[in-house]
Design a protein around this motif. Structure first.
Motif, PDB file in Angstrom:
ATOM      1  N   ASN A  57       0.830  -1.208   0.000  1.00 56.80           N
ATOM      2  CA  ASN A  57       0.000   0.000   0.000  1.00 56.80           C
ATOM      3  C   ASN A  57       0.864   1.258   0.000  1.00 56.80           C
ATOM      4  OD1 ASN A  57      -2.721  -0.862  -0.059  1.00 56.80           O
ATOM      5  ND2 ASN A  57      -2.407  -1.737   1.973  1.00 56.80           N
ATOM      6  N   ALA A  58       1.950   1.209   0.796  1.00 52.48           N
ATOM      7  CA  ALA A  58       2.829   2.387   0.883  1.00 52.48           C
ATOM      8  C   ALA A  58       3.479   2.654  -0.473  1.00 52.48           C
ATOM      9  CB  ALA A  58       3.891   2.164   1.958  1.00 52.48           C
ATOM     10  N   LEU A  59       3.937   1.591  -1.137  1.00 53.98           N
ATOM     11  CA  LEU A  59       4.592   1.782  -2.444  1.00 53.98           C
ATOM     12  C   LEU A  59       3.581   2.278  -3.481  1.00 53.98           C
ATOM     13  CD1 LEU A  59       7.083   1.605  -4.223  1.00 53.98           C
ATOM     14  CD2 LEU A  59       6.608  -0.824  -4.588  1.00 53.98           C
ATOM     15  N   ALA A  60       2.383   1.711  -3.459  1.00 53.44           N
ATOM     16  CA  ALA A  60       1.341   2.159  -4.401  1.00 53.44           C
ATOM     17  C   ALA A  60       1.039   3.635  -4.181  1.00 53.44           C
ATOM     18  CB  ALA A  60       0.078   1.313  -4.222  1.00 53.44           C
ATOM     19  N   ASP A  61       0.931   4.059  -2.908  1.00 55.84           N
ATOM     20  CA  ASP A  61       0.632   5.470  -2.614  1.00 55.84           C
ATOM     21  C   ASP A  61       1.735   6.382  -3.144  1.00 55.84           C
ATOM     22  OD1 ASP A  61      -1.746   4.797  -1.445  1.00 55.84           O
ATOM     23  OD2 ASP A  61      -1.005   4.893   0.623  1.00 55.84           O
ATOM     24  N   LYS A  62       2.996   5.931  -2.996  1.00 52.93           N
ATOM     25  CA  LYS A  62       4.117   6.760  -3.468  1.00 52.93           C
ATOM     26  C   LYS A  62       4.081   6.893  -4.998  1.00 52.93           C
ATOM     27  CE  LYS A  62       8.164   5.378  -1.858  1.00 52.93           C
ATOM     28  NZ  LYS A  62       9.408   5.127  -1.105  1.00 52.93           N
ATOM     29  N   MET A  63       3.748   5.789  -5.670  1.00 49.82           N
ATOM     30  CA  MET A  63       3.690   5.837  -7.143  1.00 49.82           C
ATOM     31  C   MET A  63       2.585   6.783  -7.603  1.00 49.82           C
ATOM     32  SD  MET A  63       4.169   1.914  -8.376  1.00 49.82           S
ATOM     33  CE  MET A  63       5.734   1.059  -8.235  1.00 49.82           C
ATOM     34  N   ILE A  64       1.430   6.703  -6.934  1.00 49.52           N
ATOM     35  CA  ILE A  64       0.293   7.550  -7.319  1.00 49.52           C
ATOM     36  C   ILE A  64       0.624   9.026  -7.067  1.00 49.52           C
ATOM     37  CG2 ILE A  64      -2.110   8.113  -6.733  1.00 49.52           C
ATOM     38  CD1 ILE A  64      -2.318   4.995  -6.171  1.00 49.52           C
TER      39      ILE A  64
END
Ligand SMILES: Cc1cc2nc3c(=O)[nH]c(=O)nc-3n(C[C@H](O)[C@H](O)[C@H](O)COP(=O)(O)OP(=O)(O)OC[C@H]3O[C@@H](n4cnc5c(N)ncnc54)[C@H](O)[C@@H]3O)c2cc1C
Length: 307
Positions: A57-64
């Motif tokens: 979730n943290a990585l997805a949030d950073k990408m977004i």
């Protein structure tokens, strides 16, 4: 309006394509329903360079957040594409909610979804012992007893990976002969750490919070057995999300899109990247790299269109 680029998919391939296309000052619309894609479902991630360990979730949030920094360049539409057609040099993408978009190119990055067993306890234990990706998660099961379900090449490769990591590996297959290539099976068929169980049907997964057991039925004798395992690798295949393009492009026998390393496909102007393609390695870093190539290929294609 006719966009330069329409991106289908909101995972690492689509997001990376969006960032690169925006930085090239192309007009871009990205259509996707799950922001971050499968990264959201990935649990702990230990192989994204720059982050020793991160959570999906943290990585997805950073990408977004990174994509949103290019918000002036990328219009994001929360929807699903239902069908894509091509007429001369223009693509038309129809969404499930009935919207229609025109574009000069399409970058298709809709990913794939792993086939699930569909047994009690599977959904609740996803990322709590049940995994669909050995390359991603095998290192998390050091010294533990684990099961691999599915005796094709993916299952055999999972067993080979786990031989150096796990304490004991049960390989469960549904017929009386493994489907994997004999050269792969030779790596473990005589290894006392590996038990191959034939003619099995998985019936359930148990565990308080984390996985602690797997039940299966012997299809010949109907006898039920429970194995004490802490990890379950489900390797029974994955379905590429290619329904919207099945009439636009010829798919391979696994329903994936044949695309080269530059994300070029057999349809001019239609680029495909990441897990939805016939790429060998379904990994975040690979999908992101392929998404980058797709955007650069799309930019090159547009610059050569008749003015
Ligand atoms: C449980 C699990 C754990 C994993 N762990 C790791 C790991 O530790 N490390 C690693 O490198 N990889 C891991 N992976 C693999 C990794 O998640 C994928 O390789 C990567 O996310 C692929 O990126 P992608 O952009 O190609 O596709 P996806 O991430 O699958 O994204 C596809 C996107 O397309 C959208 N979409 C689908 N259909 C449509 C449609 N019709 N219209 C619009 N949008 C659509 C989806 O909602 C999604 O946003 C794991 C995968 C799973 C399932």
């Amino acid at each position: 309006m006719t966009y330069d680029v329409l991106i289908v998919g909101y995972g690492p391939a689509g997001i990376t394509a969006g960032i690169y296309a925006a930085r090239k000052k192309l007009s871009v619309v990205l259509i996707g329903d799950l922001p971050g894609g499968e990264v959201r479902n990935s649990g702990d991630i230990e192989n994204w360079p720059g982050d020793r360990t991160t959570d999906g979730n943290a990585l997805a949030d950073k990408m977004i957040a990174h994509l949103q920094d290019h918000a002036d360049g990328v219009e994001v539409v929360q929807d699903k594409v239902a069908k894509i057609t091509k007429d001369e040099n223009t693509f038309t993408s129809l969404t499930e909610s009935g919207k229609e978009f025109q574009s000069k190119t399409v970058i298709y990055t809709a990913g794939r979804h792993p086939r699930m067993l569909g047994v009690p306890g599977e959904e609740e234990h996803r990322n709590l012992g049940v995994t669909y990706c050995a390359t991603c998660d095998a290192p998390l099961f050091g010294g533990k007893d684990v099961a691999v379900i599915g005796g094709g090449n993916t299952g055999a490769e999972a067993v080979i990976m786990l031989q150096k990591i796990a304490s004991h590996i049960y390989l469960l297959h549904d017929t009386d002969k493994l489907n994997a290539d004999p050269v792969l099976i030779a790596n473990f068929e005589n290894d006392p750490k590996v038990t191959i169980l034939y003619n099995t049907q998985t019936t359930g997964i148990t565990g308080e919070q984390l996985v602690s057991g797997l039940s299966y039925k012997n299809k010949a004798t109907q006898e039920e057995t429970t194995l004490a395992v802490e990890g379950i690798f489900v390797t029974i295949g994955a379905n590429p999300n290619t329904e919207p393009v099945k009439d636009l492009i010829e798919l391979n026998k696994f329903k994936a899109i044949p695309a080269d390393r530059y994300a070029v496909t057999s349809v001019p102007g239609f680029f495909a990247a990441g897990d939805v393609t016939d790429i060998r390695d379904a990994q975040i870093v690979v999908a992101a790299g392929h998404g980058c190539s797709a955007a650069l290929s799309a930019g090159d294609y547009i610059s050569r269109l008749p003015k």
